[in-house]
Write an enzyme that holds these catalytic residues in place. Structure first.
Site, mmCIF file in Angstrom:
data_model
loop_
_atom_site.group_PDB
_atom_site.id
_atom_site.type_symbol
_atom_site.label_atom_id
_atom_site.label_comp_id
_atom_site.label_asym_id
_atom_site.label_seq_id
_atom_site.Cartn_x
_atom_site.Cartn_y
_atom_site.Cartn_z
ATOM 1 C CE1 TYR B 109 -3.703 2.578 1.095
ATOM 2 C CE2 TYR B 109 -1.847 3.556 2.269
ATOM 3 C CZ TYR B 109 -3.129 3.652 1.767
ATOM 4 O OH TYR B 109 -3.840 4.810 1.916
ATOM 5 C CD GLU B 197 -6.062 4.625 -0.923
ATOM 6 O OE1 GLU B 197 -6.068 4.650 0.314
ATOM 7 O OE2 GLU B 197 -7.089 4.469 -1.601
#
Lengths: 310, 396
Positions: B109, B197
């Site tokens: 991530y 993101e």
């Protein structure tokens, strides 16, 4: 007393020749604020005319730069009404001129511009309030910004709020309940700002006239939670009451203010109320109960009589 | 402002971020043609909607040949996808992204956001890729690593290096990971993002690092300096009432209920929604008319609230600071002229609470020009209680 601004504060208005700024300059003068200069690049030599609280004519001289205005008048504070795309630069100009207090009213300043401003503030003496805020008002002495003065009455409660209209609403309820105020400070609805709850609480803690504080928070971020913790550890002798708006706000939606957004499940009203309650702070059930909640808090602390000033 | 995944990837690619080869498709034919052009043995067919959780909802399919691409494209286009983030109504799929499949060794991530407390951009990464980061933060916060970025210096190489090693990437993947991080940071700053993101960022079996998914949100206040981003707006993804309101400079959020409210100031508007719920109402909307409420703007606000028969009652809650109650009262009268046939009535009960600047004058105006169904409230509490009661009575 009160905090940050008083009857001796010498104020300049940045962007003074704009329509809103000129209007609010008149209002500030009429409230008793010492407006000593205005700044609009290219408009040096003009004046903006108004009346002080005794009805005397005042001619506010306009300068091209903040530095010129400060050199000529000895100003120590500024209030900014400059459009969003130029506002961050105006804040930095005021910081560079070493003013003690700078209030920025402007809404919609890009967040990354404010990140730069905060970096520029490091190691400087200026206390920045806002942006996207209604300003600051010390009762019967001085106001910087757009807060309507007539609802304020002198007393012993300090008000800190992330919302403009809720500052007025809360103050109106306090005054109606006979509870006067020292200073009301709107810290603004943006995510990155100059002054947060703890900064304002520290100032109220050191103000002998302020006996209690009303905090008005809203969804987004965790400044209210941090403030709750700080109050428990640092301000046991001054009671605090609170209100949090946005209990019904859906996650991921921006509720008017750039900073009022529940993201990733964080920043909910429920979490904030829980954190405040956990340290013994009463939170008003609805916006209509803010005045009652403050009265209850003052009575519990045994200072209601002292705070019943109007 | 939000954009689609395929648009995010195009923006990121222009900043040098390593993304899979892909093309958007608006029809089944385009989907097949895109897959043919990409030419890998496995292609991914991804539904493009403005919401996360698409994989779990069946919006991402792996196709092993062109027939499968055709089948999945048929299946997904026009389908209403209900994910964790769309709410029960779901979102209709109008666009697809056709992308080359990646040979994944491990998922990570990576994101950039502005941290309110430090007033700095923070880079966050985790070894727990492909999962909801909120869940990781709640359950295993020690698996999230952060680097705070000095806006003057920018993201320093020692920070990307430190992050890459913390993630435990194999040696040959360290440099590609560092490059992806700094390119993503440049995109974040360059386009005034509020969120960038990559979830998951993947390590491929040949030690390359790429953005398998991408989500960019932009700071609305900075859109004026990014006309190219504004052009990427997909209005079909937004609530039509919210779009109409935004065009009229009104701050409106549709909450789906039937008790509407019109308020000045964002804080008081949120608090008004709360007090309607407190008295048992089902709030229809958040609506902040702002500080300069001229009669035309107020009339427009009424129009939006009443559209489609959503609102069964309206609570007008005004504390006049900069805006004046007399102007709001004039606005209510102007609105009645537009929304009713006789020009002096409201189709649903409207309870009005005016306080603050020129409140007396405002009340006087409404007294002198009576409008059917408009009721003055003595207090905010009383007004909120009354409108909820009236709506509930009308429903019963």
């Amino acid at each position: 007393m009160g905090i940050l601004v008083n009857k001796d504060t010498k104020v300049i208005v940045q962007g003074i020749t704009g329509k809103q700024a000129t209007f609010h300059t008149m209002q500030m003068l009429a409230y008793g604020t010492k407006i000593v200069a205005g700044v609009t690049p290219g408009k040096a030599g003009q004046t903006v005319d108004g009346k002080d609280k005794d009805g005397n004519e005042v001619k506010v001289p306009v300068f091209n730069t903040v530095k010129d205005a400060v050199d000529a008048t000895g100003a120590n504070a500024s209030v900014i009404y400059v459009p969003a795309r130029f506002a961050a630069d105006s804040i930095m100009e005021a910081i560079d001129a070493e003013l003690d207090v700078v209030v920025c009213i402007t809404e919609h300043i890009p967040v990354l511009d404010m990140v730069k401003v905060r970096r520029y503030l490091e190691g400087k003496k200026t206390r920045l309030i806002g942006p996207n805020c209604p300003g600051i008002l010390t009762t019967d002495e001085c106001k910087l910004g757009i807060i309507p003065g007539y609802i304020h009455k002198k007393g012993h409660v300090g008000v800190i709020s992330r919302s403009g209209t809720l500052t007025y609403e809360a103050t109106f309820q306090l005054t109606a309940a006979g509870i006067g105020q020292t200073t009301a400070i709107g810290i603004g609805g943006d995510p990155v700002k100059g002054t947060d709850f703890i900064d304002a609480l520290k100032l109220f803690k050191d103000d002998p006239d302020t006996l209690a504080v009303l905090m008005i928070g809203e969804i987004g971020g965790n400044a209210e939670e941090d403030a709750a913790k700080w109050i428990k550890e640092n301000m046991p002798d001054k009671p605090v009451a609170a209100f949090i708006s946005g209990r019904q706000a859906p996650p991921g939606k921006r509720m008017g203010h750039a900073g009022a957004i529940i993201s990733g499940g964080k920043g909910t009203a429920a979490d904030k109320i829980k954190a405040l309650n956990a340290v013994g702070i009463d939170v008003a059930d609805t916006v209509a109960h803010i005045g009652d909640t403050v009265v209850k808090t003052l009575k519990k602390a045994g200072i209601y009589e002292k705070c019943h000033t109007c | 402002m939000n954009i689609h995944e395929y648009q995010s990837k195009q923006v990121l690619k222009s900043f040098g971020v390593n993304v899979p080869n892909g093309k958007p498709a608006f029809s089944v034919e385009e989907a097949v043609a895109a897959a043919k052009e990409i030419g890998t043995s496995v292609v991914v067919v991804k539904a493009q909607i403005h919401a996360g959780g698409r994989g779990k909802a069946g919006g991402v399919k792996l196709a092993h040949n062109l027939d499968e691409v055709e089948q999945f494209a048929k299946e997904l286009l026009g389908k209403v996808l209900v994910t964790k983030q769309t709410g029960p109504a779901g979102k209709k799929v109008n666009r697809l992204l056709i992308e080359s499949g990646a040979d994944i060794a491990k998922e990570y991530y990576l994101s950039f956001v502005v941290d309110r407390q430090t007033a700095k951009v923070v880079m966050m990464a985790s070894t727990e890729g492909g999962m909801e980061i909120e869940k990781v933060a709640a359950e295993t916060p020690e698996k999230i690593f952060k680097e705070y970025i000095d806006p003057v210096i920018g993201l320093a190489p020692f920070q990307t290096s430190r992050m890459a090693y913390k993630l435990g990437l194999p040696k040959p993947a360290i440099r590609p990971a560092q490059k992806l991080m700094s390119c993503l940071y440049n995109a974040f700053i360059g386009k005034d993002c509020s969120l960038a993101e990559i979830n998951p960022m993947v390590l491929t079996k040949d030690n390359d690092v790429m953005a398998l998914d991408a989500k960019l949100n932009f700071d609305d206040s900075a859109l004026y300096r990014h006309p190219d981003i504004v052009e990427l707006r997909d209005e079909t993804e937004e609530d039509p009432k919210e779009l109409e309101a935004a065009a009229a400079d009104l701050n409106y959020v549709n909450l789906g209920g039937d008790v509407a409210c019109m308020v000045n100031g964002a804080g008081l508007a949120m608090a008004t929604v709360d007090i309607l719920k407190y008295f048992g109402g089902d709030p229809a909307n958040f609506l902040d008319v702002g500080g300069d409420s001229n009669p035309e703007k107020i009339a427009k606000a009424f129009n939006i609230m009443l559209e489609g028969g959503q609102s069964k009652g309206i609570f007008v809650n005004i504390f006049g600071g900069i805006n004046r109650c007399d102007q709001v009262a004039e606005g209510v009268i102007a609105a009645a002229k537009i929304v009713s046939e006789d020009g002096k009535s409201m189709p649903v009960p409207v309870v009005v609470r005016l306080e603050g600047t020129n409140a007396e004058k405002g009340r006087e105006i409404l007294k002198n020009t009576p409008i059917k169904n408009v009721i003055m409230a003595p207090t905010m509490e009383g007004g909120a209680e009354q409108i909820v009661k009236l709506v509930n009575e009308a429903k019963a």
